[in-house]
Design a protein around this motif. Sequence first.
Motif, short mmCIF file in Angstrom:
data_model
loop_
_atom_site.label_atom_id
_atom_site.label_comp_id
_atom_site.label_asym_id
_atom_site.label_seq_id
_atom_site.Cartn_x
_atom_site.Cartn_y
_atom_site.Cartn_z
N THR A 91 1.03 -1.21 -0.15
CA THR A 91 0.03 0.03 0.04
C THR A 91 0.95 1.38 -0.10
O THR A 91 0.65 2.18 -0.93
CB THR A 91 -1.06 -0.10 1.22
N ARG A 92 1.50 1.15 0.94
CA ARG A 92 2.69 2.40 0.97
C ARG A 92 3.51 2.76 -0.31
O ARG A 92 3.71 3.62 -0.79
CB ARG A 92 3.74 2.14 2.00
N THR A 93 4.00 1.54 -0.80
CA THR A 93 4.78 1.67 -2.02
C THR A 93 4.01 2.26 -3.34
O THR A 93 4.32 3.04 -3.75
CB THR A 93 5.34 0.26 -2.55
N VAL A 94 2.92 1.56 -3.45
CA VAL A 94 1.71 2.13 -4.54
C VAL A 94 1.30 3.55 -4.38
O VAL A 94 1.60 4.46 -5.47
CB VAL A 94 0.55 1.17 -4.43
N ASN A 95 1.24 4.05 -2.95
CA ASN A 95 0.89 5.45 -2.75
C ASN A 95 1.98 6.41 -2.96
O ASN A 95 1.87 7.34 -3.65
CB ASN A 95 0.64 5.51 -1.28
N TYR A 96 3.23 5.59 -2.81
CA TYR A 96 4.42 6.71 -3.05
C TYR A 96 4.49 6.99 -4.52
O TYR A 96 4.77 8.40 -4.90
CB TYR A 96 5.83 6.01 -2.37
N TRP A 97 4.61 5.91 -5.45
CA TRP A 97 4.72 5.94 -6.61
C TRP A 97 3.73 6.82 -7.53
O TRP A 97 3.90 7.64 -8.57
CB TRP A 97 5.00 4.86 -7.42
N LEU A 98 2.54 6.77 -6.86
CA LEU A 98 1.28 7.45 -7.40
C LEU A 98 1.59 8.93 -7.37
O LEU A 98 1.32 9.77 -7.92
CB LEU A 98 -0.18 6.96 -6.94
N ASP A 99 2.01 9.47 -6.20
CA ASP A 99 2.48 10.57 -5.84
C ASP A 99 3.39 11.14 -6.78
O ASP A 99 3.54 12.42 -6.89
CB ASP A 99 2.90 10.71 -4.26
N GLU A 100 4.30 10.19 -7.02
CA GLU A 100 5.40 10.53 -7.94
C GLU A 100 4.98 10.97 -9.38
O GLU A 100 5.87 11.34 -10.15
CB GLU A 100 6.58 9.64 -7.75
N GLY A 101 3.72 10.68 -9.56
CA GLY A 101 3.21 10.73 -11.00
C GLY A 101 3.09 9.58 -11.93
O GLY A 101 2.74 9.80 -13.09
N ILE A 102 3.39 8.61 -11.36
CA ILE A 102 3.31 7.28 -12.41
C ILE A 102 1.83 6.91 -12.52
O ILE A 102 0.98 7.30 -11.50
CB ILE A 102 4.16 6.09 -12.22
N ASP A 103 1.25 6.33 -13.26
CA ASP A 103 -0.08 5.72 -13.60
C ASP A 103 -0.52 4.53 -13.50
O ASP A 103 -1.69 3.86 -13.72
CB ASP A 103 -1.00 6.65 -14.54
N ASN A 104 0.47 3.35 -13.39
CA ASN A 104 -0.01 2.21 -13.35
C ASN A 104 1.28 1.38 -12.91
O ASN A 104 2.41 1.82 -12.97
CB ASN A 104 -0.50 1.55 -14.78
N PHE A 105 1.01 0.07 -12.54
CA PHE A 105 1.96 -0.85 -11.79
C PHE A 105 2.01 -2.35 -12.57
O PHE A 105 1.12 -2.70 -13.14
CB PHE A 105 1.48 -1.18 -10.41
N LYS A 106 3.39 -2.89 -12.41
CA LYS A 106 3.45 -4.26 -12.95
C LYS A 106 3.94 -5.04 -11.87
O LYS A 106 4.88 -4.86 -10.76
CB LYS A 106 4.36 -4.31 -13.86
N ALA A 107 3.28 -6.00 -11.35
CA ALA A 107 3.40 -6.87 -10.20
C ALA A 107 4.41 -7.82 -10.75
O ALA A 107 4.18 -8.34 -11.94
CB ALA A 107 2.14 -7.52 -9.71
N TYR A 108 5.47 -8.35 -9.83
CA TYR A 108 6.24 -9.25 -10.62
C TYR A 108 6.43 -10.66 -9.74
O TYR A 108 5.67 -10.91 -8.91
CB TYR A 108 7.68 -8.72 -10.39
N MET A 109 7.23 -11.54 -10.20
CA MET A 109 7.17 -12.95 -10.15
C MET A 109 6.94 -13.41 -8.69
O MET A 109 6.25 -14.55 -8.32
CB MET A 109 8.41 -13.78 -10.55
N PHE A 110 7.44 -12.81 -7.56
CA PHE A 110 7.41 -13.32 -6.26
C PHE A 110 6.57 -12.46 -5.40
O PHE A 110 6.48 -13.03 -4.23
CB PHE A 110 8.84 -13.31 -5.50
N ILE A 111 5.64 -11.61 -5.87
CA ILE A 111 4.80 -11.19 -5.21
C ILE A 111 3.55 -12.02 -4.25
O ILE A 111 3.35 -13.12 -4.91
CB ILE A 111 3.95 -9.94 -6.06
N THR A 112 3.38 -11.81 -2.88
CA THR A 112 2.45 -12.67 -2.32
C THR A 112 0.90 -12.25 -2.57
O THR A 112 0.75 -11.17 -3.05
CB THR A 112 2.63 -12.79 -0.94
N PRO A 113 0.02 -13.22 -2.71
CA PRO A 113 -1.43 -12.88 -3.04
C PRO A 113 -1.78 -11.67 -2.06
O PRO A 113 -2.62 -10.77 -2.36
CB PRO A 113 -2.10 -14.06 -2.40
#
Length: 341
Positions: A44-66
């Motif tokens: 949650t913190r990471t997504v919020n941080y990058w949205l604040d930085e102006g990015i507009d979407n995300f790619k989840a990667y191989m080892f992310i947990t459910p």
Amino acid sequence: MGVKKEIEAGKAPGPKMHVTGPYLEGPGTFAVQLHELTGPDDATRTVNYWLDEGIDNFKAYMFITPAELSAAIAVAHKRGAKVTGHLCSIGFRQAAQIGIDDLEHGLMEDTEFLPWKKPDVCPETPDSTESLSKIDVQAGPVREMILDLVQHHVSVTSTLPVYEMFVPGRPTIQQRVLDALSPDARSSFLDNKVWVGDSSVIQKRYKMPVSPWAAAFKKEMEFEYAFAKAGGLLVAGEDPTGIGGVLAGFGDQREVELLVEAGFTPLEAIHIATSNGAQYLGEADRIGTIAPGKQADLVIIKGDPSHKIADIENVETVFKDGIGYDSTKLIESVREQVGRR
Ligand SMILES: [Zn+2]
């Protein structure tokens, strides 16, 4: 973001960009440069941080947990951003259940059908090539997965040129690609292309005399065709991974050619690479098709790709916001630069 800003300020030619944040990766990654999420709160913190930085979407990667994926999607959706995934620990059906928007690369990256897959864990041997080369795409669990994705409105990004490079004997090396690569990137790509077809390497790697890639590549095409025909939103994109040699632009053109090889008509393939992408981004009212009032982002092509798809490589002029750019000059300006900067 820096590149995007330069283009928007008119300091460099380039496309309009949607910028994703750094991969949302879980514990155990092989890529040490990535931040490993420590749990759902960190997601949650990471997504919020990058949205604040102006990015507009995300790619989840191989080892992310459910739990992390779930938290990331919840906050991204709340703020109007989308989440795609190149997953491994999480299978496609589970990701659809969690609410992901898109799955990258297609069937080749869906681990859920590997006999040795354990829940929520990326298998130690994630290479699915051999197992997928024999899978039934038209019936059974894969068919159910396709229908599940369609029902959950999960789109799939086709990246066929990246896989094509692994298929021995495919004539995919173009002079224009070699010319654009830096000398280092060029020799590394050519080295890779040699081992892909080397029978002793194939024997060692796959414990079989013939590379499973030709069959697996066909299955991937079959999957993408079946997914789209079942009503799924198939979009087109590339990345510079695999063994190299797939470049932005050239690779996108190759993608459209391979969609035709997969069974789509040339017009359907062009539609996937243009209109479907606009639809995924939620911008279909402005881009993706040619109509009065839409943005004048166009390419002028010599020939008729609606009949002969290879003509799609003959781009003469690229228009962005109604301003024309000479394609030959743009390509010449990056000669030997890919892989260097
Ligand atoms: Zn990926």
